[in-house]
Design an enzyme around this catalytic site. Structure first.
Site, PDB file in Angstrom:
ATOM      1  N   GLU A  76      -1.041   9.986   7.434  1.00 13.45           N
ATOM      2  CA  GLU A  76      -1.966  10.872   8.152  1.00 13.45           C
ATOM      3  C   GLU A  76      -2.670  10.168   9.310  1.00 13.45           C
ATOM      4  OE1 GLU A  76      -5.938  13.348   6.886  1.00 13.45           O
ATOM      5  OE2 GLU A  76      -4.243  13.365   5.493  1.00 13.45           O
ATOM      6  N   ASP A  77      -2.971   8.878   9.147  1.00 12.80           N
ATOM      7  CA  ASP A  77      -3.866   8.209  10.101  1.00 12.80           C
ATOM      8  C   ASP A  77      -3.273   7.003  10.819  1.00 12.80           C
ATOM      9  OD1 ASP A  77      -5.877  10.021   9.492  1.00 12.80           O
ATOM     10  OD2 ASP A  77      -6.694   8.785   7.891  1.00 12.80           O
TER      11      ASP A  77
END
Length: 299
Positions: free
Chosen positions: A58-59
């Site tokens: 996600e990051d």
């Protein structure tokens, strides 16, 4: 090198330039903490590794192919299950998607997500003590939205089944957002199956049945509570009327069938509503106790 050691090194590199929101704390402290929470909970090596890696898709620039190659399909499945797929959607849409998906996720995904949120809310609690209500300004949405999300998480994570880490998250959410119990001593009864089984044996308010079990209730410190439940259950306490309707719909949606030509459903749902409100229970907790006592033939 163990799977967990590999995950630690991989995550350290992937998150090396990141900081925790609104601080100078290296971001890697969060996934490490999530891994430690899962390890203390006795989770498998793959679940612990997934906890350490849970934000990489996600990051960071990490791809699914990277995780599959280094850590295998089980870890990849868990990390995917803990990731928000559409970063372009609104905060509300993304969080609602998470709540919907977690209801039916595997235990491994729910444990990992729970550990993630458990560390986050402990960080929030620490910041609230240090900075007061200003701590909420660090978030994209304020206190009310965070309360909606965290309470929704407890409900979704326990929808299919309960597990130990969820009890910790539930307690932390209550401490941050409230409300407090009328009697703090009742908190220990929330996970006492014996209490709930005894309580459901008195569900229709028969005074003789209640008195027969009085010694058992007193032994576990629940006599005053069960009396109050019955006082507020039928007729339903005015403050609980909206919760009565919501719980009735919830139980029906989850497949509980009630007789339509008797007052038994009103008594049953009123009892469950009072129990839920007095102990700060979530609908899924009432549902699981209800189903168990159906199988016992009590209801």
């Amino acid at each position: 090198m163990s799977l967990i050691d590999k995950a630690i090194e991989f995550a350290a590199v992937a998150h090396r330039e990141q900081r925790r929101k609104g601080t100078e704390i290296p971001y890697i402290s969060h996934p490490y903490a999530v891994g430690m929470i899962l390890q203390r909970a006795g989770c498998s090596e793959e679940v612990v590794a997934a906890g350490i890696l849970h934000d990489t898709l996600e990051d960071t620039d990490t791809t699914e192919e990277d995780l599959l190659a280094f850590f295998g399909p089980k870890v990849l499945e868990i990390v995917k299950g803990c990731s928000e797929p559409d970063k372009g959607a609104s905060w509300e849409e993304r969080k609602q998607h998470t709540l919907d998906e977690l209801k039916h996720a595997t235990v491994a995904i729910r444990q990992t997500s729970c550990a993630d949120k458990l560390h986050n809310i402990r960080s929030i609690k620490r910041d609230l003590k240090q900075y007061g209500e200003e701590a909420w300004s660090r978030f994209k949405r304020g206190r009310d939205s965070q309360e909606w999300y965290y309470k929704g998480l407890v409900e979704s994570l326990g929808y299919k089944s309960r597990f130990k880490l969820l009890e910790e998250l539930e307690d932390e959410v209550e401490e941050v957002f409230g409300p407090s119990l009328d009697n703090a001593e009742w908190r220990k009864l929330r996970r006492n199956r014996k209490f709930f089984d005894l309580a459901f044996e008195t569900v229709f308010g028969n005074q003789e049945q209640l008195e027969e079990r009085r010694a058992h209730f007193e032994r576990i410190g629940a006599w005053e509570l069960i009396k109050k439940v019955h006082q507020r259950a039928y007729p339903i306490h005015p403050e609980y009327e909206a919760d009565f309707d919501r719980l009735a719909n919830y139980l029906v949606e989850r497949g509980i069938e009630f007789q339509s030509n008797s007052e038994r459903p009103i008594i049953l749902i009123g009892f469950c509503t009072a129990l839920m409100q007095l102990l700060n229970l979530y609908p899924h907790e009432i549902y699981h106790h209800f189903k168990r006592n159906l199988k016992r033939g009590i209801l």
